[in-house]
Design an enzyme around this catalytic site. Structure first.
Site, PDB file in Angstrom:
ATOM      1  N   ASN A 284      19.754  -6.256   1.267  1.00  0.00           N
ATOM      2  CA  ASN A 284      20.238  -6.248  -0.366  1.00  0.00           C
ATOM      3  C   ASN A 284      18.849  -4.912  -0.056  1.00  0.00           C
ATOM      4  O   ASN A 284      18.158  -4.255  -0.212  1.00  0.00           O
ATOM      5  CB  ASN A 284      18.686  -6.780  -0.748  1.00  0.00           C
ATOM      6  CG  ASN A 284      18.480  -6.445  -1.861  1.00  0.00           C
ATOM      7  OD1 ASN A 284      19.507  -5.948  -2.740  1.00  0.00           O
ATOM      8  ND2 ASN A 284      16.987  -6.830  -2.663  1.00  0.00           N
TER       9      ASN A 284
ATOM     10  N   GLU B 216      14.444  -6.278 -21.720  1.00  0.00           N
ATOM     11  CA  GLU B 216      14.094  -7.388 -19.931  1.00  0.00           C
ATOM     12  C   GLU B 216      12.150  -7.357 -20.330  1.00  0.00           C
ATOM     13  O   GLU B 216      11.783  -7.641 -19.067  1.00  0.00           O
ATOM     14  CB  GLU B 216      14.503  -7.480 -19.453  1.00  0.00           C
ATOM     15  CG  GLU B 216      15.780  -7.405 -19.377  1.00  0.00           C
ATOM     16  CD  GLU B 216      17.067  -7.616 -17.933  1.00  0.00           C
ATOM     17  OE1 GLU B 216      15.946  -7.093 -17.060  1.00  0.00           O
ATOM     18  OE2 GLU B 216      18.196  -7.552 -17.713  1.00  0.00           O
TER      19      GLU B 216
ATOM     20  N   LYS C 151       3.862   1.327  -1.429  1.00  0.00           N
ATOM     21  CA  LYS C 151       4.424   1.725  -2.775  1.00  0.00           C
ATOM     22  C   LYS C 151       4.101   2.665  -3.693  1.00  0.00           C
ATOM     23  O   LYS C 151       3.511   3.425  -3.807  1.00  0.00           O
ATOM     24  CB  LYS C 151       5.150   0.010  -3.425  1.00  0.00           C
ATOM     25  CG  LYS C 151       5.170   0.655  -4.818  1.00  0.00           C
ATOM     26  CD  LYS C 151       5.186  -1.156  -5.103  1.00  0.00           C
ATOM     27  CE  LYS C 151       5.929  -0.698  -7.137  1.00  0.00           C
ATOM     28  NZ  LYS C 151       6.838  -0.720  -7.147  1.00  0.00           N
TER      29      LYS C 151
ATOM     30  N   ARG D 268      10.435   1.326  -4.161  1.00  0.00           N
ATOM     31  CA  ARG D 268      11.216  -0.004  -4.930  1.00  0.00           C
ATOM     32  C   ARG D 268      10.810  -0.945  -4.247  1.00  0.00           C
ATOM     33  O   ARG D 268      11.617  -1.096  -2.938  1.00  0.00           O
ATOM     34  CB  ARG D 268      12.407   0.059  -5.457  1.00  0.00           C
ATOM     35  CG  ARG D 268      13.378  -1.093  -5.828  1.00  0.00           C
ATOM     36  CD  ARG D 268      12.480  -0.907  -6.872  1.00  0.00           C
ATOM     37  NE  ARG D 268      13.950  -2.773  -7.223  1.00  0.00           N
ATOM     38  CZ  ARG D 268      13.223  -3.371  -8.621  1.00  0.00           C
ATOM     39  NH1 ARG D 268      11.442  -3.800  -8.909  1.00  0.00           N
ATOM     40  NH2 ARG D 268      14.284  -4.640  -8.929  1.00  0.00           N
TER      41      ARG D 268
ATOM     42  N   GLU E 140       0.837  -1.567  -0.078  1.00  0.00           N
ATOM     43  CA  GLU E 140      -0.051   0.291   0.130  1.00  0.00           C
ATOM     44  C   GLU E 140       1.178   1.329  -0.115  1.00  0.00           C
ATOM     45  O   GLU E 140       0.334   2.350  -0.644  1.00  0.00           O
ATOM     46  CB  GLU E 140      -0.672  -0.221   1.579  1.00  0.00           C
ATOM     47  CG  GLU E 140      -2.004  -0.902   1.461  1.00  0.00           C
ATOM     48  CD  GLU E 140      -1.612  -2.530   1.840  1.00  0.00           C
ATOM     49  OE1 GLU E 140      -2.258  -3.270   2.342  1.00  0.00           O
ATOM     50  OE2 GLU E 140      -0.046  -2.731   1.875  1.00  0.00           O
TER      51      GLU E 140
ATOM     52  N   CYS F  38      26.223  -2.824  -7.861  1.00  0.00           N
ATOM     53  CA  CYS F  38      25.638  -1.195  -8.029  1.00  0.00           C
ATOM     54  C   CYS F  38      25.720  -1.308  -5.964  1.00  0.00           C
ATOM     55  O   CYS F  38      25.531  -2.421  -5.866  1.00  0.00           O
ATOM     56  CB  CYS F  38      24.670  -1.163  -8.428  1.00  0.00           C
ATOM     57  SG  CYS F  38      23.605  -2.389  -8.414  1.00  0.00           S
TER      58      CYS F  38
ATOM     59  N   HIS G 260      18.338   6.333 -10.191  1.00  0.00           N
ATOM     60  CA  HIS G 260      17.252   6.165  -9.065  1.00  0.00           C
ATOM     61  C   HIS G 260      16.619   7.569  -9.009  1.00  0.00           C
ATOM     62  O   HIS G 260      15.769   7.492  -8.094  1.00  0.00           O
ATOM     63  CB  HIS G 260      17.603   6.214  -8.126  1.00  0.00           C
ATOM     64  CG  HIS G 260      18.157   4.027  -8.105  1.00  0.00           C
ATOM     65  ND1 HIS G 260      19.249   4.221  -8.475  1.00  0.00           N
ATOM     66  CD2 HIS G 260      17.602   2.834  -7.705  1.00  0.00           C
ATOM     67  CE1 HIS G 260      19.770   2.374  -8.675  1.00  0.00           C
ATOM     68  NE2 HIS G 260      18.556   1.758  -8.640  1.00  0.00           N
TER      69      HIS G 260
END
Length: 766
Positions: A118, A486, A20, A517, A18, A645, A696
């Protein structure tokens, strides 16, 4: 005697993302601040109620953030980069997002990985003359809200030494520790505000205690916590991610009232802490794993805690190993998940329940939770005895792997000449990292196919239309090495996992990576095998549309491992090597199909590095071996790329070089090419593509800005070994900004070609 219970933090995205969707609606201008705040309030209230319903002693507040908890801490301290020109004492929500995402005038704050997870945090920017301006209104409001629900609020903040350690100096040169006196006073002011609100316990996270800290940083703990103790708040000093028993003597002397340790990742430290804990401290043991999704063996954990209970009595707290931020929210919405495997899992909500069950058993006896323990025992037995978990075929194949399978036949210096002759690329060749914008149309197309509304052939044809568009756009932009974009891939790990045996997938197992994200890590429950090619058809089709080289795009074995929820019944090394064999098969099939540039992304290699340097060599040996096993079975003319990255690489550069990728692309734009210096100092032997713009952020840098970065890159890396690319994939960006940014990137590369050729000509004349 009553044993207390709590968690270190809860996911903030909502069970169905929600937050996001509310964030992205706000950023698009489709909703206002009030709507965004309402969504946040609903999520927080549900999170708190989950803890209250599980009868946890303490309800955690301060773990919610609209973007990032480190950014929250910067806002609380008034530590705002001066370059934005904002009033640090009053930052609006829109300005908060400018800090995180950049704006037309300023690039975003630097972003990097949170320890070995991550999750990405925004790196605080420090100035020598900074004046901290404390603002705790938001967290005080949350404390009041929890009390209104009937809970005992426990605010959580990132500790001063962790904050300072992770922060970076910008534009000046001074010792960060010089700021410690004023920073400590700011933290004292925060604690005073909590004290005035009659808060009993404050959780102060100091995860840097899990690192190899210099002595003067360790000494600073004595000074800081000595001063903070004068405020009068009870402090739970929180550590996680590693064994911190080496610091028992020091931490026990600190004037804090409690210590939290990670008993899931480092259970070996529990006995030492129980034996040596002073009588005036509580010990919080993080017994429930906050980093994985396997259901806890409740009976075993209760037995494990019995000796701690006998020694500590009500000075024992039971909690999660770390924040549950790293796990999905709830199994409630996983109705389509394989029921056998679903019964082996526990997400954040279920983990809170597990804490309640374990605590109740310790307080009242196992008889008080007979039914819950029976269910837990049955799930453990079923998983241990399932025939779906192991494969003799996979294990025999892995046993037959030889050392030669992990080594390219020819050294880089020789094979790069063959590749240059074969590919015929210009100086400063341009490429992108892999993905192109995942438009609403693409997402809707994939969703319709998943629901069975579009047949396989119709879906393939429509996906090919998007591949064709991506190729045409790159041709117009005059990019040198193309990608297929992709369009068919939902996620760089999930897509491949869906084609491998040994994986299972959730519908709503989302975890926050940064901001809005979210990723949905697949679950590795058994042995891994690739039954058929995964990417050959789409890549071969894309290559048929152009005479330029088309990159095959794969995710590497370590990233597949790190970004999945991994089985915990065998060493991670074995799972990594099983994945490497699966990727190796795909690499060889791509080469057979005529694809001679193949990128095997490993952005998680540095992330997987153990926090203690003593453990690095073992991890790096098998991690590098896994990458080489996946990539080494190709001809000299096939060029292997890899991508990494948002990590610090300098301390593992020999190992990155040992991967022997022909080209490595890395993120350097947010650090203004500073990360590249280490590659130059090390004399990194292979080709490098430093990211020249930050994908980003919606900000489109100018040609001059990108040219400047390339000029800086040429100061440390020979121009002949430099590639030009964005710092990451373009999946989250729109087409308009993508075209503009890539056009600027190509222009910058062409400017550099002319400049270097002119310099070479001038040198030749001299």
């Amino acid at each position: 005697m009553t044993i207390s219970s709590h968690i270190l933090g809860f996911p903030r995205i909502g069970a169905q993302r929600e937050l996001k969707f509310a964030l992205e609606s706000f950023w698009r201008g489709d909703s206002d601040v009030s709507a965004l705040q309402n969504v946040a309030h609903t999520i927080k209230t549900k999170n708190w109620q989950t803890q209250i319903d599980a009868h946890l002693t303490h309800v955690t507040v301060g773990d919610f953030a609209f973007y990032d908890q480190m950014l929250n801490q910067s806002l609380m301290l008034g530590c705002i980069p001066k370059r934005f020109g904002f009033d640090a004492s009053h930052i609006t929500l829109a300005q908060t997002f400018d800090l995180a995402r950049g704006n037309a005038a300023q690039p975003a704050m630097e972003m990097t990985k949170w320890f070995d997870t991550n999750y990405h945090y925004l790196v605080p920017e420090l100035a020598q003359d900074i004046q901290f301006k404390v603002n705790v209104d938001a967290i005080l409001s949350d404390i009041d809200a929890v009390r209104a629900l009937g809970g005992e609020a426990k605010p959580v903040i990132i500790g001063p030494l962790t904050y300072l350690w992770l922060a970076k100096i910008h534009g000046q040169n001074f010792n960060k520790l010089d700021l410690l006196p004023t920073l400590t006073q700011a933290y004292a002011d925060i604690l005073k505000a909590f004290k005035a609100r009659q808060v009993t316990w404050v959780q102060i996270d100091e995860p840097i205690l899990s690192l190899d800290l210099p002595g003067f940083w360790l000494n600073a703990f004595d000074t800081v916590y000595g001063e903070l103790n004068t405020v009068g708040c009870k402090v739970l000093l929180t550590t996680y991610f590693e064994d911190v028993s080496a610091h028992i003597a020091r931490i026990n002397k600190l004037p804090v009232q409690g210590v939290h340790i990670d008993g899931a990742r480092a259970p070996q430290q529990i006995a030492a802490w129980v034996d040596h804990l002073p009588a005036d401290k509580v010990l919080s043991i993080g017994i429930i794993d906050g980093r994985n999704i396997w259901r806890a063996d409740a009976s075993a954990l209760i037995g494990q805690l019995q000796s701690a209970k006998a020694s500590l009595g009500d000075r024992l707290w039971v909690g999660t190993s770390c924040s549950l931020l790293h796990t999905p929210v709830s199994l409630e919405f996983e109705s389509k998940l394989d029921p056998e495997i679903r019964n082996w899992l526990a997400f954040a909500t279920e983990k809170v329940t597990e804490i309640g069950v374990i605590t109740r058993a310790l307080n009242e006896g196992n008889g008080a939770v007979t039914s819950e323990l029976a269910q837990s025992d049955a799930a453990q037995y079923a998983r241990r005895n399932s025939k779906r978990v192991t494969s003799d075929f996979v294990r025999n194949r892995l046993a037959s792997v030889t050392t030669a399978m992990s080594t390219r036949v020819t050294p880089f210096a020789q094979r790069i000449k063959k590749q240059q002759a074969h590919l015929n690329l210009p100086l400063f060749p341009t490429t992108s990292i892999g993905s192109f914008p995942q438009t609403t149309e693409i997402r809707q197309l994939r969703a319709a196919h998943k629901r069975g509304e579009i047949g396989a052939l119709d879906y393939l044809e429509r996906i090919r239309e998007h591949i064709k568009l991506a190729v045409e756009e790159q041709e117009k932009l005059d990019i040198d090495v193309l990608v297929h974009g992709e369009a068919e891939r939902n996620d760089m790990v999930e897509f491949f996992g869906e084609h491998l045996w040994g994986y299972v997938f959730t519908a709503n197992g989302w975890v926050q990576s940064y901001g809005s994200r979210c990723v949905k890590p697949p679950v590795i429950y058994g042995d891994i095998y690739r039954p058929e090619p995964m990417t050959v058809d789409t890549t071969r089709y894309a290559q048929s549309l152009t005479n330029k080289p088309m990159k095959g795009m794969l995710t590497g074995p370590i990233t597949m491992l790190q970004w999945s929820f991994v089985r915990d019944d065998q060493p991670r090394e074995l799972t990594a090597l099983q994945l490497a064999l699966a990727i190796r098969d795909e690499v060889q099939d791509l080469e057979t199909a005529g694809i001679t540039v193949i990128q095997i992304d490993e952005p998680a290699l540095r992330e997987g590095l153990p926090l203690k340097r003593r453990d690095w060599a073992v991890y790096l040996e098998w991690a590098v071996r896994a990458f080489r096993l996946s990539s080494a079975g190709v001809a000299d003319t096939t060029q292997i790329h890899t991508h990494m990255c948002y990590s610090e690489f300098n301390d593992i550069l020999p190992n990155i070089a040992a991967m022997d990728a022909d080209v490595i692309t890395i993120e350097t734009s947010r650090s203004n090419m500073k990360l590249l210096k280490g590659f130059g100092d090390f004399n990194y032997p292979n080709d490098i593509g430093p990211g020249v713009y930050d994908i980003h952020s919606p900000r489109v840098p100018s040609v001059d800005a990108m040219t400047f970065l390339l000029e800086r890159a040429c100061e440390v890396i020979p121009a002949e070994r430099l590639w030009v690319n964005p710092d990451c994939g373009l999946k989250t960006r729109g087409w308009e900004e993508t075209r503009a940014a890539l056009s600027h990137m190509v222009s910058a590369a062409k400017i550099m070609r002319k400049k270097v050729k002119a310099e070479q000509l001038a040198d030749a004349e001299v």
